[in-house]
Design an enzyme around this catalytic site. Structure first.
Site, short mmCIF file in Angstrom:
data_model
loop_
_atom_site.label_atom_id
_atom_site.label_comp_id
_atom_site.label_asym_id
_atom_site.label_seq_id
_atom_site.Cartn_x
_atom_site.Cartn_y
_atom_site.Cartn_z
N ASP A 1 0.83 -1.20 0.00
CA ASP A 1 0.00 0.00 0.00
C ASP A 1 0.87 1.26 0.00
O ASP A 1 1.93 1.28 0.62
CB ASP A 1 -0.90 -0.02 1.24
N ASN B 1 1.37 3.41 -3.02
CA ASN B 1 1.90 3.89 -4.31
C ASN B 1 1.38 5.29 -4.66
O ASN B 1 2.13 6.16 -5.11
CB ASN B 1 1.53 2.92 -5.43
N TRP C 1 2.85 7.99 -2.41
CA TRP C 1 4.26 8.20 -2.77
C TRP C 1 4.37 9.13 -3.97
O TRP C 1 5.19 10.06 -3.98
CB TRP C 1 4.89 6.84 -3.09
N HIS D 1 3.03 3.52 -9.14
CA HIS D 1 2.89 2.09 -9.44
C HIS D 1 4.19 1.54 -10.05
O HIS D 1 4.57 0.40 -9.75
CB HIS D 1 1.71 1.86 -10.38
N SER E 1 -6.71 -6.03 -6.22
CA SER E 1 -7.87 -6.54 -5.50
C SER E 1 -9.11 -6.52 -6.37
O SER E 1 -9.17 -5.80 -7.39
CB SER E 1 -8.12 -5.72 -4.23
N ARG F 1 -11.41 1.84 -9.48
CA ARG F 1 -10.53 2.96 -9.75
C ARG F 1 -10.79 3.49 -11.16
O ARG F 1 -11.38 2.81 -12.00
CB ARG F 1 -9.07 2.54 -9.59
N LEU G 1 11.92 -20.18 -3.83
CA LEU G 1 10.85 -19.36 -3.26
C LEU G 1 9.55 -19.55 -4.03
O LEU G 1 9.53 -19.50 -5.27
CB LEU G 1 11.25 -17.87 -3.33
N ARG H 1 1.59 -4.92 6.29
CA ARG H 1 0.94 -3.89 5.47
C ARG H 1 1.77 -2.61 5.55
O ARG H 1 2.12 -2.15 6.66
CB ARG H 1 -0.48 -3.60 5.92
#
Length: 242
Positions: free
Chosen positions: A26, A28, A31, A43, A71, A77, A137, A190
């Site tokens: 969370d 972006n 920023w 982004h 999400s 958006r 991973l 978060r």
């Protein structure tokens, strides 16, 4: 996915390292706003933070990393921003696939990503297939994902399969979640100072340690992840037993 305890591992000096870490990425937009830049710049910077997180997880010995990338609510958006996000996904997927492969990373997707444009779905499925033989991973990307929707779909599967009510237990639900087969979730992080789960891995987070940090996602780096892991190692996990 089970909520049984023995999911973290000890490495190095014996401190516990979470086997499975999830991150709500969370900040972006904020920023970018602080730098008087368009949101897409935030982004883009966030994608670089994804790169750092993946590398950091591998260095720390984390077995599974799950990232909340898009999400089911993000469709609300502005269309331009959604389009920018889809374009960035295409670009970074093609740019990073070789490095992920070299670093032995496996890729898994959760959510209803097949709602995306066919060419993006094709690229995503191709990336999963290409990395499927790796053993390092386990990187899971949540795309068009919402935890409530995941639970609804799991219940529908139970009903469609005709399970008797008395046979439906936590294991039956977990086996039908998007995350089936993943290690139990140990640590949820978060960024950006917000202290909520925002419909992410609600079932899986039942006994996870939660960590909310002020760092905006584009500024998140390996040191932030290392500090989060150190904080996890200091916590005592009791699973309701005492």
């Amino acid at each position: 996915m089970s909520s049984a305890p023995a999911s973290s591992v000890a490495v190095g000096d014996g401190a516990a390292v979470p086997r499975h870490v999830a991150i709500i990425m969370d900040g972006n937009g904020r920023w970018a706003a602080r730098r008087h830049l368009p949101r897409v710049a935030g982004h883009r910077a966030g994608m670089e933070a994804v790169r750092r997180a993946i590398r950091g997880a591998g260095t720390l010995g984390i077995g599974a990393l799950t990232l909340f990338a898009f999400s089911s609510e993000n469709w609300r958006r502005p269309a331009e921003e959604v389009g920018d996000l889809m374009g960035l996904m295409r670009f970074y997927l093609k740019r990073e696939i070789d490095e992920l492969d070299r670093n032995n990373v496996r890729l898994r997707l959760i959510g209803d990503w097949r709602r995306f444009d066919p060419d993006l779905v094709r690229d995503l499925d191709g990336a999963v297939a290409r990395l499927s033989g790796n053993s390092g991973l386990l990187l899971t990307i949540a795309l068009n994902y919402g935890a409530q929707d995941e639970l609804v779909r799991a219940v529908r599967k139970v009903m469609a399969e005709g399970l008797a009510p008395e046979s439906v237990d936590t294991a039956a639900i977990e086996a039908r979640l998007d995350t089936h087969g993943l290690p139990p979730l140990d640590l949820m992080i978060r960024t950006s100072g917000e202290a909520r789960l925002s419909n992410f891995l609600l079932w899986q987070a039942a006994y996870a340690e939660l960590l909310f940090i002020d760092t905006l996602w584009p500024d998140f780096d390996a040191a932030d992840l290392e500090r989060a892991v150190a904080e996890f190692g200091r916590r005592e996990r009791r699973y309701g037993g005492r």
